[in-house]
Design a protein around this motif. Structure first.
Motif, PDB file in Angstrom:
ATOM      1  N   THR A  99      -4.832   5.302  -7.255  1.00 45.87           N
ATOM      2  CA  THR A  99      -4.032   5.068  -6.437  1.00 45.87           C
ATOM      3  C   THR A  99      -3.735   5.794  -4.925  1.00 45.87           C
ATOM      4  O   THR A  99      -3.359   5.249  -4.062  1.00 45.87           O
ATOM      5  N   GLU A 103      -7.262   1.702  -1.580  1.00 47.75           N
ATOM      6  CA  GLU A 103      -6.337   0.911  -0.802  1.00 47.75           C
ATOM      7  C   GLU A 103      -6.223  -0.412  -1.868  1.00 47.75           C
ATOM      8  O   GLU A 103      -6.751  -0.699  -2.470  1.00 47.75           O
ATOM      9  N   PRO A 104      -4.810  -1.169  -2.055  1.00 43.44           N
ATOM     10  CA  PRO A 104      -4.632  -2.037  -2.914  1.00 43.44           C
ATOM     11  C   PRO A 104      -5.525  -3.247  -2.793  1.00 43.44           C
ATOM     12  O   PRO A 104      -6.050  -3.766  -3.757  1.00 43.44           O
ATOM     13  N   TYR A 105      -6.081  -3.686  -1.725  1.00 42.03           N
ATOM     14  CA  TYR A 105      -6.432  -5.049  -1.519  1.00 42.03           C
ATOM     15  C   TYR A 105      -7.970  -4.730  -1.898  1.00 42.03           C
ATOM     16  O   TYR A 105      -8.632  -5.601  -2.756  1.00 42.03           O
ATOM     17  N   ALA A 108      -7.793  -4.062  -5.761  1.00 41.45           N
ATOM     18  CA  ALA A 108      -7.639  -5.482  -6.558  1.00 41.45           C
ATOM     19  C   ALA A 108      -8.818  -6.318  -6.548  1.00 41.45           C
ATOM     20  O   ALA A 108      -9.166  -6.928  -7.592  1.00 41.45           O
ATOM     21  N   GLU A 155       4.306   1.971  -5.647  1.00 41.32           N
ATOM     22  CA  GLU A 155       4.093   0.665  -4.404  1.00 41.32           C
ATOM     23  C   GLU A 155       2.644   0.004  -4.681  1.00 41.32           C
ATOM     24  O   GLU A 155       2.459  -1.191  -4.611  1.00 41.32           O
ATOM     25  N   PHE A 156       1.640   0.753  -5.122  1.00 43.66           N
ATOM     26  CA  PHE A 156       0.460   0.382  -5.295  1.00 43.66           C
ATOM     27  C   PHE A 156       0.232  -0.545  -6.275  1.00 43.66           C
ATOM     28  O   PHE A 156      -0.235  -1.803  -6.215  1.00 43.66           O
ATOM     29  N   LEU A 157       0.871  -0.293  -7.295  1.00 43.73           N
ATOM     30  CA  LEU A 157       0.774  -1.349  -8.705  1.00 43.73           C
ATOM     31  C   LEU A 157       1.675  -2.698  -8.252  1.00 43.73           C
ATOM     32  O   LEU A 157       1.273  -3.732  -8.467  1.00 43.73           O
ATOM     33  N   ALA A 159       1.906  -3.846  -5.181  1.00 48.74           N
ATOM     34  CA  ALA A 159       1.150  -4.487  -4.313  1.00 48.74           C
ATOM     35  C   ALA A 159      -0.198  -5.258  -5.176  1.00 48.74           C
ATOM     36  O   ALA A 159      -0.439  -6.300  -4.735  1.00 48.74           O
ATOM     37  N   THR A 160      -0.714  -4.546  -5.882  1.00 48.85           N
ATOM     38  CA  THR A 160      -1.959  -5.181  -6.784  1.00 48.85           C
ATOM     39  C   THR A 160      -1.590  -6.360  -7.569  1.00 48.85           C
ATOM     40  O   THR A 160      -2.210  -7.222  -7.673  1.00 48.85           O
ATOM     41  N   VAL A 199       0.691  -4.475   2.037  1.00 47.58           N
ATOM     42  CA  VAL A 199      -0.467  -5.678   2.013  1.00 47.58           C
ATOM     43  C   VAL A 199       0.168  -7.016   2.343  1.00 47.58           C
ATOM     44  O   VAL A 199       1.263  -7.441   2.020  1.00 47.58           O
TER      45      VAL A 199
END
Length: 459
Positions: A99, A103-105, A108, A155-157, A159-160, A199
């Protein structure tokens, strides 16, 4: 076995030529094949034939030290698992990804793609990356502190998972007559903005067969435990003693319950590295054979990195000084949590430095068992029944021979005892692990308020 019987989870943890640091020197291994697809496909298909739950790859975005003396480095896990997916049908596919350095996008998308292409077999081992050298590979002046990494991971989790929920299950219509491929009212922006990342969304792929990939975590620090209790559906961990494993198991399950989660939906999976022989003496001889192939300079480099002290000047055949590990204490960084495992070995056993290096050479602090198939099966059953594990990450000391020995001789014993499946009962990794498909947040919200959600704005 009864349909509602609790059964073991067994994953194959793939690591180069094997989990012993000297495995690449052993004649049973294939170090010249470590960058070829056939090597990993063959191992995965062997594990699938034994009905194991998943294959798992660890990873880090850095070349770890010691490449002179060990087969470190390796292929990128997601691409490797996509290759494996094309040659297997049921076995789960778990990849490690950071993470901190994705980046999340885009991450994912990578995991959603693997889940779609494999028919619902993807899992993500969520890490924040502990290696201080990683930052420089991504243009950073310094590797972020653990607190910053975990704040970003939270935050990453969020967002994903919002991205994976972006498309509700009924968003795709494929209504040729009406000319409607999808229903925009069932597609939602992620609309996440935090301190560390943001995101917009919506996601550009339909909901995956599992709803989202299985979330796995491998931290044992205080911060890691809380993070795992909130997000993880499976937790990889390392313990030497059953009582320590029981305490960790109870702690994580209790934390999950306190957060409103079903503890049965959080699987605790310690690592086990089995040396197998027709007799215990034969198994211990194999362990010693690999230990004698290890290079002390490599082990000292790894241990010095954990201890934060240069150990190269110490006598290999003198007891390890206790003061080196006196500061293990209460830690917040997962890299230091493994340091606690090593400290426990030193404090309980007072080994020589050479013996400690041999203990760590086999599985880097995970449980090493040398014995007959029955003895290894007994250890697995004891931990499973005693509330120390829901299953194990199997870490063969040498590949492929260690895997062959485990699936040929240990798995049938576990099956005969009614502890492990003889056939897959589902097609997805969630099926194998007994995990629920997560509810889509937008579908749940609409059901709760009885109203439709606003349509996605069209460009």
């Amino acid at each position: 076995m009864p349909a509602n019987a609790r059964t073991l989870t067994l994953n194959l943890f793939l690591n180069h030529a094997g989990h012993h640091e000297a495995a690449w020197r052993h004649p049973s291994t294939q170090p010249d094949a470590l960058f070829t697809p056939d090597y990993y496909v063959r191992l995965a298909r062997r594990a699938e034939a034994a009905k194991l739950d998943a294959v798992f790859f660890a990873d880090g975005p850095v070349l770890h030290g010691g490449v002179e003396h060990n087969a470190v480095g390796g292929l990128e896990p997601l691409l490797t698992l996509a290759t494996i997916a094309a040659h297997t049908e049921r076995i789960g596919l778990i990849a490690t990804a950071s993470t901190t350095y994705y980046e999340p996008y885009n991450l994912a998308r990578l995991f959603a793609t693997l889940d779609h292409l494999s028919g619902g077999r993807a899992g993500w081992n969520v890490v924040t990356t502990s290696s201080a050298a990683a930052g420089a590979n991504f243009g950073l002046d310094a590797h972020p502190d653990p607190e910053v990494r975990y704040a970003r991971a939270e935050e990453f989790l969020e967002a994903t998972t919002r991205l994976w929920d972006s498309w509700e299950a009924d968003a795709v219509l494929v209504d040729r007559a009406a000319g409607r491929y999808a229903d925009p009212s069932r597609i939602h922006p992620a609309a996440f903005a935090g301190e560390h990342l943001s995101v917009a969304g919506p996601f550009n792929a339909a909901r995956t067969p599992q709803g989202r990939p299985v979330l796995v975590q491998a931290g044992a620090s205080n911060t890691g435990r809380e993070f795992a209790a909130r997000w993880a559906e499976a937790i990889f961990t390392a313990h030497q003693r059953i009582e320590d494993a029981q305490a960790f198991y109870a702690d994580i399950k209790s934390r999950a319950l306190d957060l409103g989660r079903d503890p049965e939906q959080v699987k605790i999976l310690p690592g086990i590295s089995p040396f197998l022989g027709s007799t215990e003496a034969e198994a211990r001889a194999l362990e010693e054979e690999l230990n004698e192939l290890s290079v002390p300079a490599y082990g000292l480099q790894q241990l010095s990195g954990q201890a934060g002290v240069d150990l190269s000047g110490l006598d290999l055949d003198a007891p390890v000084p206790l003061e080196i590990f006196a500061g293990a204490g209460d830690v917040t960084d997962n890299a230091r949590s493994r340091f606690q495992v090593v400290a426990g070995i030193v404090q309980r056993e007072r080994p020589t430095l050479r013996r400690l290096l041999h203990r760590l050479a086999g599985a880097r602090g995970h449980r090493v068992v040398a014995g007959t198939p029955e003895q290894v099966a007994d250890t697995i059953e004891d931990w499973f029944v005693a509330g120390a594990a829901d299953g194990f990450n199997v870490m063969p000391p040498a590949l492929p021979a260690g895997l062959d020995a485990f699936v040929d001789h240990v798995v049938p014993i576990l099956q005969a005892r009614g502890l492990f499946r003889t056939e897959y009962v589902g097609t997805t990794l969630r099926d194998h692990l007994g995990l629920d498909v997560p509810e889509n947040r937008y579908t749940a919200a609409r059901a709760a308020d009885g109203a439709g959600r606003p349509a996605l704005a069209q460009a």
